[in-house]
Write a protein that holds these residues in place. Structure first.
Motif, PDB file in Angstrom:
ATOM      1  N   LEU A 132     -48.786  38.553 -81.576  1.00 19.22           N
ATOM      2  CA  LEU A 132     -49.089  37.777 -80.155  1.00 19.22           C
ATOM      3  C   LEU A 132     -48.679  38.837 -79.051  1.00 19.22           C
ATOM      4  O   LEU A 132     -49.485  38.718 -77.917  1.00 19.22           O
ATOM      5  N   ARG A 133     -47.898  39.718 -79.210  1.00 18.93           N
ATOM      6  CA  ARG A 133     -47.544  40.758 -78.066  1.00 18.93           C
ATOM      7  C   ARG A 133     -48.806  41.760 -78.119  1.00 18.93           C
ATOM      8  O   ARG A 133     -48.769  42.369 -77.032  1.00 18.93           O
ATOM      9  N   ARG A 134     -49.434  41.941 -79.129  1.00 17.25           N
ATOM     10  CA  ARG A 134     -50.281  43.170 -79.168  1.00 17.25           C
ATOM     11  C   ARG A 134     -51.524  42.554 -78.543  1.00 17.25           C
ATOM     12  O   ARG A 134     -52.425  42.953 -78.250  1.00 17.25           O
ATOM     13  N   HIS A 135     -51.819  41.221 -78.863  1.00 16.50           N
ATOM     14  CA  HIS A 135     -52.966  40.630 -78.586  1.00 16.50           C
ATOM     15  C   HIS A 135     -52.685  39.220 -77.435  1.00 16.50           C
ATOM     16  O   HIS A 135     -52.625  38.123 -78.169  1.00 16.50           O
ATOM     17  N   PRO A 136     -52.260  39.420 -76.660  1.00 15.02           N
ATOM     18  CA  PRO A 136     -51.809  38.397 -75.811  1.00 15.02           C
ATOM     19  C   PRO A 136     -52.861  37.243 -75.527  1.00 15.02           C
ATOM     20  O   PRO A 136     -52.541  35.981 -75.267  1.00 15.02           O
ATOM     21  N   LEU A 187     -42.063  31.202 -77.544  1.00 23.47           N
ATOM     22  CA  LEU A 187     -41.238  32.183 -76.932  1.00 23.47           C
ATOM     23  C   LEU A 187     -42.318  33.136 -76.391  1.00 23.47           C
ATOM     24  O   LEU A 187     -42.086  33.713 -75.333  1.00 23.47           O
ATOM     25  N   ALA A 188     -43.137  33.515 -77.239  1.00 23.72           N
ATOM     26  CA  ALA A 188     -44.174  34.633 -76.834  1.00 23.72           C
ATOM     27  C   ALA A 188     -45.009  34.080 -75.404  1.00 23.72           C
ATOM     28  O   ALA A 188     -45.249  34.752 -74.579  1.00 23.72           O
ATOM     29  N   ARG A 189     -45.451  32.914 -75.408  1.00 22.87           N
ATOM     30  CA  ARG A 189     -46.112  32.293 -74.250  1.00 22.87           C
ATOM     31  C   ARG A 189     -45.207  32.431 -72.829  1.00 22.87           C
ATOM     32  O   ARG A 189     -45.582  32.645 -71.899  1.00 22.87           O
ATOM     33  N   ASP A 193     -46.376  34.641 -69.851  1.00 23.65           N
ATOM     34  CA  ASP A 193     -46.500  34.053 -68.744  1.00 23.65           C
ATOM     35  C   ASP A 193     -45.805  34.698 -67.493  1.00 23.65           C
ATOM     36  O   ASP A 193     -45.965  35.041 -66.308  1.00 23.65           O
ATOM     37  N   ALA A 194     -44.394  35.212 -67.964  1.00 19.96           N
ATOM     38  CA  ALA A 194     -43.708  35.725 -67.016  1.00 19.96           C
ATOM     39  C   ALA A 194     -44.213  37.046 -66.574  1.00 19.96           C
ATOM     40  O   ALA A 194     -43.982  37.589 -65.529  1.00 19.96           O
ATOM     41  N   ALA A 195     -44.701  37.996 -67.760  1.00 21.00           N
ATOM     42  CA  ALA A 195     -45.541  39.178 -67.146  1.00 21.00           C
ATOM     43  C   ALA A 195     -46.479  38.880 -66.368  1.00 21.00           C
ATOM     44  O   ALA A 195     -46.963  39.658 -65.546  1.00 21.00           O
ATOM     45  N   GLU A 196     -47.287  37.958 -66.523  1.00 19.69           N
ATOM     46  CA  GLU A 196     -48.599  37.718 -65.845  1.00 19.69           C
ATOM     47  C   GLU A 196     -48.183  37.199 -64.424  1.00 19.69           C
ATOM     48  O   GLU A 196     -49.062  37.705 -63.422  1.00 19.69           O
ATOM     49  N   ALA A 197     -47.208  36.506 -64.282  1.00 19.47           N
ATOM     50  CA  ALA A 197     -46.609  36.150 -62.755  1.00 19.47           C
ATOM     51  C   ALA A 197     -46.347  37.283 -61.968  1.00 19.47           C
ATOM     52  O   ALA A 197     -46.762  37.516 -60.900  1.00 19.47           O
ATOM     53  N   ALA A 199     -47.465  40.292 -62.378  1.00 15.25           N
ATOM     54  CA  ALA A 199     -48.589  41.021 -62.164  1.00 15.25           C
ATOM     55  C   ALA A 199     -49.708  40.386 -61.277  1.00 15.25           C
ATOM     56  O   ALA A 199     -50.141  41.110 -60.090  1.00 15.25           O
ATOM     57  N   GLN A 200     -49.651  39.077 -61.048  1.00 18.01           N
ATOM     58  CA  GLN A 200     -50.504  38.313 -60.109  1.00 18.01           C
ATOM     59  C   GLN A 200     -49.892  38.214 -58.782  1.00 18.01           C
ATOM     60  O   GLN A 200     -50.675  38.240 -57.618  1.00 18.01           O
ATOM     61  N   THR A 201     -48.306  38.293 -58.616  1.00 14.36           N
ATOM     62  CA  THR A 201     -47.577  38.249 -57.433  1.00 14.36           C
ATOM     63  C   THR A 201     -47.288  39.454 -56.763  1.00 14.36           C
ATOM     64  O   THR A 201     -46.968  39.859 -55.737  1.00 14.36           O
ATOM     65  N   GLY A 202     -46.817  40.326 -57.798  1.00 14.93           N
ATOM     66  CA  GLY A 202     -46.355  41.649 -57.452  1.00 14.93           C
ATOM     67  C   GLY A 202     -44.965  41.464 -57.035  1.00 14.93           C
ATOM     68  O   GLY A 202     -44.349  42.513 -56.746  1.00 14.93           O
ATOM     69  N   LEU A 203     -44.060  40.443 -57.507  1.00 11.55           N
ATOM     70  CA  LEU A 203     -42.958  40.251 -57.416  1.00 11.55           C
ATOM     71  C   LEU A 203     -42.311  40.299 -58.669  1.00 11.55           C
ATOM     72  O   LEU A 203     -42.587  39.564 -59.563  1.00 11.55           O
ATOM     73  N   SER A 204     -41.126  41.046 -58.750  1.00 10.66           N
ATOM     74  CA  SER A 204     -40.355  41.319 -59.947  1.00 10.66           C
ATOM     75  C   SER A 204     -39.622  39.763 -60.384  1.00 10.66           C
ATOM     76  O   SER A 204     -39.501  39.114 -59.237  1.00 10.66           O
TER      77      SER A 204
END
Length: 270
Positions: A132-136, A187-189, A193-197, A199-204
């Protein structure tokens, strides 16, 4: 296929396309190699395998929405119409992509089953998480109606082989797989989702929670949330391995069930 009509690895939540939404008969022909191969027209060197490989690569790099026949024709250096001689459309291509990546966790594993069912569950969970990490993009697909190909069936066969020693009924073995996969996918989702957030907002994540800190501190001092206010400072620390914790608790729970069933069988014999 489970007793609730879903496949054992189906995601509990998905907002993307659904598998099995195209020409199911054609997808099955392509998956099992029974369809007729193109006899004229396509560029030499083009194959169904190359098309699926390119589609997976694009989805891995840019997401499933970036996969289109036009994009794949560019990646493969061929005309768009040439691709349609191999696969009818994106819906059928998705079925092929899914079967391709579902087989990856098992392709790297030996044919011999794990030493016991505990090792089988451990390997199943870790392999699923890595995949799932390799193919999100897998987390974005509705897999309630997966078109089953050879890779999917081989994966289920190997999983069931490793779990046979549990001594559970067949529906319960499927239930074990669903429980493990659901835990891993949840857990993977969350991680995806955290990584996508970010990327979308630029906020760590750190900056996001720092913005809320003053309000949360006042809330904790208000006395309205005594349980949370009394929790340790490292309660939400990233250092705590939620995957390892959850996996070991699952295995412990299944171990209790296996022991219970063994005791029941022993009692029935006496």
């Amino acid at each position: 296929m489970t007793n609730d009509g879903t496949t054992a690895g189906a995601a509990s939540k998905a907002d993307g396309p659904a598998t099995g939404s195209g020409d199911i008969a054609r997808s099955l022909e392509l998956l099992w190699g029974t369809g007729e191969r193109p006899s004229r027209g396509p560029k030499p060197g083009l194959s169904l395998d190359r098309i699926v490989t390119a589609a997976v690569a694009v989805a891995d790099a840019e997401g499933l929405a970036a996969v289109s026949m036009r994009r794949l024709s560019t990646e493969l250096g061929t005309g768009t119409m040439s691709l349609y001689r191999y696969v009818p459309g994106k819906a059928e291509l998705l079925d092929l992509m899914l079967d391709r990546v579902q087989g990856e966790p098992f392709a790297a594993r030996p044919d011999e089953p794990p030493a016991d069912w505990r090792g089988a569950i451990d390997g199943m969970a870790r392999g699923h998480l890595e995949n799932l990490r390799r193919h999100p993009w897998l987390l974005k697909i509705n897999q309630a109606r997966t078109v089953l190909g050879p890779s999917a069936l081989r994966g289920l066969e190997l999983a069931l082989t490793g779990l046979r020693g549990m001594g559970l009924r067949d529906p319960e073995l499927i239930g074990v797989i669903i429980a493990v996969n659901s835990f891993v996918e949840g857990l993977a989702r969350t991680q995806a989702d955290a990584a996508e957030a970010v990327a979308q907002t630029g906020l760590s994540d750190e900056a996001f929670w720092d913005n809320q800190r003053p309000y949360l501190e006042r809330a904790m001092l208000s006395g309205a949330y005594p349980v949370m206010a009394g929790m340790a400072e490292d309660t939400f620390s990233y250092d705590f391995d939620q995957f390892e914790f959850g996996l070991q608790r699952l295995i412990a729970g299944f171990d209790a069930l296996v022991r219970e069933r063994a005791a029941e069988r022993a009692a029935s014999r006496t």
